[in-house]
Write an enzyme that holds these catalytic residues in place. Structure first.
Site, PDB file in Angstrom:
ATOM      1  N   CYS A  34       8.913 -26.303  11.150  1.00 43.47           N
ATOM      2  CA  CYS A  34       9.125 -24.867  11.292  1.00 43.47           C
ATOM      3  C   CYS A  34       7.748 -24.224  11.275  1.00 43.47           C
ATOM      4  O   CYS A  34       6.773 -24.843  10.923  1.00 43.47           O
ATOM      5  CB  CYS A  34       9.943 -24.318  10.116  1.00 43.47           C
ATOM      6  SG  CYS A  34      11.555 -25.027   9.966  1.00 43.47           S
ATOM      7  N   ARG A  60       6.602 -25.257  17.065  1.00 46.92           N
ATOM      8  CA  ARG A  60       7.008 -26.024  15.869  1.00 46.92           C
ATOM      9  C   ARG A  60       8.512 -25.968  15.640  1.00 46.92           C
ATOM     10  O   ARG A  60       9.057 -26.704  14.816  1.00 46.92           O
ATOM     11  CB  ARG A  60       6.288 -25.494  14.636  1.00 46.92           C
ATOM     12  CG  ARG A  60       4.776 -25.581  14.706  1.00 46.92           C
ATOM     13  CD  ARG A  60       4.135 -24.929  13.501  1.00 46.92           C
ATOM     14  NE  ARG A  60       4.470 -25.650  12.281  1.00 46.92           N
ATOM     15  CZ  ARG A  60       3.748 -26.667  11.805  1.00 46.92           C
ATOM     16  NH1 ARG A  60       2.682 -27.062  12.475  1.00 46.92           N
ATOM     17  NH2 ARG A  60       4.098 -27.299  10.720  1.00 46.92           N
ATOM     18  N   TRP A 110      13.193 -24.794  12.920  1.00 45.84           N
ATOM     19  CA  TRP A 110      13.824 -25.995  13.464  1.00 45.84           C
ATOM     20  C   TRP A 110      14.780 -26.442  12.368  1.00 45.84           C
ATOM     21  O   TRP A 110      14.343 -26.867  11.291  1.00 45.84           O
ATOM     22  CB  TRP A 110      12.795 -27.089  13.763  1.00 45.84           C
ATOM     23  CG  TRP A 110      13.393 -28.278  14.435  1.00 45.84           C
ATOM     24  CD1 TRP A 110      13.643 -28.428  15.778  1.00 45.84           C
ATOM     25  CD2 TRP A 110      13.859 -29.480  13.809  1.00 45.84           C
ATOM     26  NE1 TRP A 110      14.202 -29.656  16.015  1.00 45.84           N
ATOM     27  CE2 TRP A 110      14.365 -30.316  14.838  1.00 45.84           C
ATOM     28  CE3 TRP A 110      13.910 -29.930  12.503  1.00 45.84           C
ATOM     29  CZ2 TRP A 110      14.891 -31.582  14.583  1.00 45.84           C
ATOM     30  CZ3 TRP A 110      14.433 -31.184  12.243  1.00 45.84           C
ATOM     31  CH2 TRP A 110      14.922 -31.995  13.276  1.00 45.84           C
ATOM     32  N   ASN A 148       8.928 -24.070   5.099  1.00 49.76           N
ATOM     33  CA  ASN A 148       8.866 -25.182   6.045  1.00 49.76           C
ATOM     34  C   ASN A 148       8.921 -26.449   5.209  1.00 49.76           C
ATOM     35  O   ASN A 148       8.082 -26.653   4.334  1.00 49.76           O
ATOM     36  CB  ASN A 148       7.572 -25.133   6.866  1.00 49.76           C
ATOM     37  CG  ASN A 148       7.431 -26.362   7.758  1.00 49.76           C
ATOM     38  OD1 ASN A 148       8.435 -26.965   8.142  1.00 49.76           O
ATOM     39  ND2 ASN A 148       6.205 -26.740   8.053  1.00 49.76           N
ATOM     40  N   GLY A 149       9.922 -27.294   5.461  1.00 51.66           N
ATOM     41  CA  GLY A 149      10.026 -28.535   4.689  1.00 51.66           C
ATOM     42  C   GLY A 149      11.479 -28.833   4.381  1.00 51.66           C
ATOM     43  O   GLY A 149      12.389 -28.203   4.921  1.00 51.66           O
ATOM     44  N   GLU A 179       7.041 -44.998  27.653  1.00 47.98           N
ATOM     45  CA  GLU A 179       6.605 -43.590  27.637  1.00 47.98           C
ATOM     46  C   GLU A 179       7.295 -42.798  28.744  1.00 47.98           C
ATOM     47  O   GLU A 179       7.752 -41.679  28.536  1.00 47.98           O
ATOM     48  CB  GLU A 179       5.086 -43.514  27.776  1.00 47.98           C
ATOM     49  CG  GLU A 179       4.505 -42.127  27.893  1.00 47.98           C
ATOM     50  CD  GLU A 179       4.833 -41.218  26.711  1.00 47.98           C
ATOM     51  OE1 GLU A 179       5.317 -41.706  25.683  1.00 47.98           O
ATOM     52  OE2 GLU A 179       4.641 -39.984  26.849  1.00 47.98           O
ATOM     53  N   LYS A 214       9.680 -39.509  28.131  1.00 45.74           N
ATOM     54  CA  LYS A 214       9.463 -38.222  28.804  1.00 45.74           C
ATOM     55  C   LYS A 214      10.756 -37.724  29.443  1.00 45.74           C
ATOM     56  O   LYS A 214      11.148 -36.583  29.301  1.00 45.74           O
ATOM     57  CB  LYS A 214       8.367 -38.359  29.873  1.00 45.74           C
ATOM     58  CG  LYS A 214       6.963 -38.539  29.343  1.00 45.74           C
ATOM     59  CD  LYS A 214       6.328 -37.321  28.734  1.00 45.74           C
ATOM     60  CE  LYS A 214       6.524 -37.068  27.292  1.00 45.74           C
ATOM     61  NZ  LYS A 214       6.106 -37.948  26.268  1.00 45.74           N
ATOM     62  N   GLU A 255      13.555 -36.802  26.792  1.00 44.68           N
ATOM     63  CA  GLU A 255      13.343 -35.698  25.841  1.00 44.68           C
ATOM     64  C   GLU A 255      13.306 -34.329  26.516  1.00 44.68           C
ATOM     65  O   GLU A 255      13.518 -33.317  25.854  1.00 44.68           O
ATOM     66  CB  GLU A 255      12.096 -35.911  25.002  1.00 44.68           C
ATOM     67  CG  GLU A 255      10.782 -35.757  25.710  1.00 44.68           C
ATOM     68  CD  GLU A 255       9.610 -35.828  24.740  1.00 44.68           C
ATOM     69  OE1 GLU A 255       9.710 -35.338  23.612  1.00 44.68           O
ATOM     70  OE2 GLU A 255       8.582 -36.401  25.126  1.00 44.68           O
ATOM     71  N   HIS A 279      17.878 -60.329  30.409  1.00 47.59           N
ATOM     72  CA  HIS A 279      18.456 -60.649  29.096  1.00 47.59           C
ATOM     73  C   HIS A 279      19.400 -59.559  28.614  1.00 47.59           C
ATOM     74  O   HIS A 279      19.523 -59.317  27.414  1.00 47.59           O
ATOM     75  CB  HIS A 279      17.320 -60.888  28.087  1.00 47.59           C
ATOM     76  CG  HIS A 279      16.387 -61.969  28.523  1.00 47.59           C
ATOM     77  ND1 HIS A 279      16.687 -63.306  28.442  1.00 47.59           N
ATOM     78  CD2 HIS A 279      15.185 -61.891  29.134  1.00 47.59           C
ATOM     79  CE1 HIS A 279      15.697 -64.013  28.938  1.00 47.59           C
ATOM     80  NE2 HIS A 279      14.772 -63.180  29.368  1.00 47.59           N
ATOM     81  N   LYS A 331       7.537 -29.575  18.307  1.00 42.22           N
ATOM     82  CA  LYS A 331       6.287 -30.222  18.687  1.00 42.22           C
ATOM     83  C   LYS A 331       5.722 -31.065  17.551  1.00 42.22           C
ATOM     84  O   LYS A 331       5.170 -32.123  17.760  1.00 42.22           O
ATOM     85  CB  LYS A 331       5.240 -29.175  19.078  1.00 42.22           C
ATOM     86  CG  LYS A 331       3.919 -29.751  19.521  1.00 42.22           C
ATOM     87  CD  LYS A 331       4.061 -30.593  20.770  1.00 42.22           C
ATOM     88  CE  LYS A 331       2.752 -31.193  21.192  1.00 42.22           C
ATOM     89  NZ  LYS A 331       2.929 -32.139  22.317  1.00 42.22           N
TER      90      LYS A 331
HETATM   91  C1  AGP Z   1       6.369 -36.992  22.536  1.00 48.71           C
HETATM   92  O1  AGP Z   1       6.566 -36.389  23.812  1.00 48.71           O
HETATM   93  C2  AGP Z   1       7.187 -36.326  21.463  1.00 48.71           C
HETATM   94  N1  AGP Z   1       6.998 -34.940  21.452  1.00 48.71           N
HETATM   95  C3  AGP Z   1       7.058 -37.004  20.114  1.00 48.71           C
HETATM   96  O2  AGP Z   1       7.516 -38.319  20.266  1.00 48.71           O
HETATM   97  C4  AGP Z   1       5.626 -37.071  19.500  1.00 48.71           C
HETATM   98  O3  AGP Z   1       4.825 -37.936  20.242  1.00 48.71           O
HETATM   99  C5  AGP Z   1       5.773 -37.626  18.074  1.00 48.71           C
HETATM  100  O4  AGP Z   1       6.555 -36.726  17.317  1.00 48.71           O
HETATM  101  C6  AGP Z   1       4.426 -37.851  17.382  1.00 48.71           C
HETATM  102  O5  AGP Z   1       3.756 -36.631  17.253  1.00 48.71           O
HETATM  103  P1  AGP Z   1       2.188 -36.660  16.830  1.00 48.71           P
HETATM  104  O6  AGP Z   1       1.458 -37.378  17.905  1.00 48.71           O
HETATM  105  O7  AGP Z   1       1.802 -35.215  16.736  1.00 48.71           O
HETATM  106  O8  AGP Z   1       2.103 -37.377  15.507  1.00 48.71           O
END
Ligand code: AGP
Length: 622
Positions: free
Chosen positions: A2, A29, A76, A102-103, A495, A499, A502, A518, A617
């Protein structure tokens, strides 16, 4: 997870303006709901609702709030669903206390029952409201113990007593109805930074909301509280009492985080990669010694020479970058590398020796699992370094040394430029360690000259954008997608899949191409495309066989292949051509079309590419 902002001024600014602007900058965030509380005519006026900060801005426009002291929050959701009533700020007691948080408070349900038994009524289902009532309760208790009027020390004691009952993590901003010039902040496990102005102070979850107001900041440490009034700042540590603030001067030129000509941050950050890779290389290539140069590793060369095992710990995209790092370091430096999910590493207690070196890889420097993994490694006595983007972030500050990405703010939730910068830094690290061992001067020189060409090669690769957009048009209605790669491109397959899933919410999985046989090949049908990363290299024939196995089962194939590949077009349904580079450099190039493919498919599906649902993020909760 958050974002928190706070402001205490003497009339030089409107608190609402500072709070709203700050929440916009922290929206990455979390963006399930937003709210603010501002001292106004002897009360704390609260405005809060579900939706983006823009919704809150509209609400405040319709129901204005005027004042010079306030707190704000963009959420969040962790405990309690997404609703107006669960939005922050939360009110304690009869309105005497207002809190943003936040937490995650792990023992909130026990505390809630205890407070309800004391007669406190809860409006929300959040853990944060427990904190608000707890502070109010202790304020009532403290008020009965004193013979003088309630003062800042009384308020501080109330917060301190409340915090003692909490199990979990918090970054808090607390206002008091009857004390309009005071904002108390408290940090344990979730980041908080104080901005120091002239007769005004700011509070935020990170430094981005402070740009333009001040460049003097104080990063709060765990167990530290700050008492902020317009003209004063006091820091009190749970164990050491009053502490002198350590002022950091922010480098305000930390890259602009405005959109510029781009429709979305994600596209901007994809296109920034030639520059951000150049930034990651800048000052770190020593042609004469044919090796890399780092300014902040803080590890003695002899100790580095003794390292016989490396652990890379991270989450998400950063974990994928770590996988590329494993291939690079093992090939170039011949040091065994393990890549550990931070959330597993912190509890798994793996057998490490005093010759093991641990790196935490993180864009934000605030990911809770990665921070905990780093602290666990440090507790075991291992030199723990960080590969990180955000200067001054918690992980960057607590690591024993490290390497910054210098990629500038990454605002899009889907990490793009951070991935290629992390891979670039890991290549530099592999070269550095390799040149300490058995990579010759000549071989080192060749690697450096190849690295120097990468920014221009990425620039050329970006020309595939329009071609990718047309392919996205063809496939944007899919429900599933497979990504296949081998060797250095196996992590890129993971990766690419991340992408897509998400930001477009399409189910996607990445595999080493040979793994198809497999099990995953059972998923292949006409409606399930497979993306094959098949540039030139030692694995090309093998990957081609896997590709043909998919075609034999009528699975559509999108190939990422080299421009001079004159065979692929006869076999794959669609081809995205990229420049040819050395195998160990391919992840920097092959990932770009996959980033663009996810971006275009998500757009065509009407998704919010910069703020995808359910995500944030920076994952600062476990
Ligand atoms: C990646 O597109 C995501 N947003 C997420 O997996 C991110 O890479 C992960 O939360 C790690 O974040 P950081 O690199 O800030 O530690």
């Amino acid at each position: 997870m958050c974002g928190i902002v706070g402001y205490v001024g003497q009339g030089q600014r409107s608190a609402v303006d500072v709070l709203i602007e700050g929440l916009h900058r922290l929206e990455y965030r979390g963006y399930d709901s937003a709210g603010l509380g501002v001292h106004e005519n002897g009360f704390i006026s609260i405005r809060k609702k579900v939706g983006r900060v823009a919704e809150l801005e509209r609400l405040v426009g319709e129901q204005p709030v005027r004042g010079t002291v306030g707190i704000g929050h963009t959420r969040w959701a962790t405990h309690g669903g997404i609703s107006d009533v669960n939005s922050h700020p939360h009110v304690g007691g009869d309105g005497a206390v207002v809190v943003v948080h936040n937490g995650v408070i792990e023992n909130y349900s026990t505390l809630r029952e205890r407070l309800q038994a004391l007669g406190y009524h809860f409006k929300s289902t959040t853990d944060t409201e427990v904190i608000a009532h707890l502070v109010a309760h202790h304020l009532d208790e403290q008020s009965r113990l004193i013979t003088h009027p309630v003062d800042n020390d009384t308020l501080l004691a109330a917060v301190q007593h409340a915090l003692k009952s909490l199990k979990g993590t918090f970054g808090l901003g607390v206002l008091f109805r009857d004390h309009p010039n005071l904002l108390i902040a408290a940090r344990f496990g979730s980041p908080l930074v104080v901005g120091v102005g002239k007769n005004e102070h700011f509070l935020a979850s990170d430094a981005s909301p402070l740009a333009g107001y001040t460049d003097q900041v104080v990063y709060l440490s765990d167990h530290e509280l700050a008492l902020l009034t317009p003209g004063s700042m006091e820091l009190i540590h749970r164990d050491y009492g009053r502490t002198a603030p350590s002022i950091t001067v922010l480098d305000q030129s930390t890259g602009d985080s405005d959109l510029g000509i781009y429709p979305h941050y994600m596209l901007k950050e994809i296109y920034e990669q030639p520059t951000t890779i150049e930034n990651a290389l800048r000052g770190r290539l020593d042609e004469e010694a044919a090796t890399s140069v780092f300014g902040g590793l803080n590890v003695d060369v002899q100790d580095l020479r003794r390292v016989d095992r490396i652990v890379l710990t991270a989450c998400g995209t950063s974990w994928h970058a770590g996988l590329v790092g494993e291939y690079l370091i093992e090939e170039l430096a011949r040091i065994p590398v393990e890549v550990e999910y931070a959330s597993e590493f912190r509890y798994r207690n793996p057998p490490l020796t005093d010759r093991t070196m641990v790196f935490a890889i993180t864009q934000s420097g605030e990911t809770a699992d990665t921070l905990a993994a780093m602290r666990e490694s440090q507790r075991m006595g291992h030199p723990t370094l960080a590969i990180c983007n955000v200067v001054g972030s918690t992980i960057a500050r607590e690591a024993d040394g490290g390497i910054y990405l210098h990629a500038g703010p990454e605002v899009g939730v889907a990490s793009t430029k951070a991935f290629t910068s992390q891979v670039t830094v890991l290549m530099l690290l592999a070269l550095y360690l390799g040149r300490m061992r058995h990579i010759s001067h000549n071989a080192g020189g060749k690697i450096i000259s190849q690295l120097r060409k990468i920014p221009e090669i990425i620039q050329q690769t970006l020309r595939c954008d329009e071609q990718v957009r047309m392919i996205a048009e063809k496939y944007h209605k899919i429900s599933n997608c497979l990504y296949m790669g081998r060797g250095y491109n196996f992590p890129v397959a993971l990766e690419g899949a991340l992408k897509l899933k998400e930001i477009s919410y399409v189910h996607a999985e990445g595999y080493p191409a040979a793994e198809m046989k497999h099990g995953p090949i059972a998923l292949v049908d006409e409606a399930t495309p497979s993306v094959f990363i098949i540039p030139h290299g030692t694995m090309y024939p093998k990957v081609m066989s896997n590709l043909e196995e998919v075609k034999a089962r009528r699975g559509p194939v999108i190939a990422i292949a080299c421009e001079d590949d004159d065979r692929i077009a006869q076999i794959a349904d669609d081809v995205i051509y990229i420049p040819n580079v050395e195998e160990y450099l391919q992840p920097l190039v092959t990932v770009v079309p996959l980033q663009l493919l996810a971006y275009h498919i998500a757009l065509l599906r009407g998704c919010n590419v910069d703020r995808p649902r359910n995500l944030a993020k920076s994952v600062t909760v476990e």
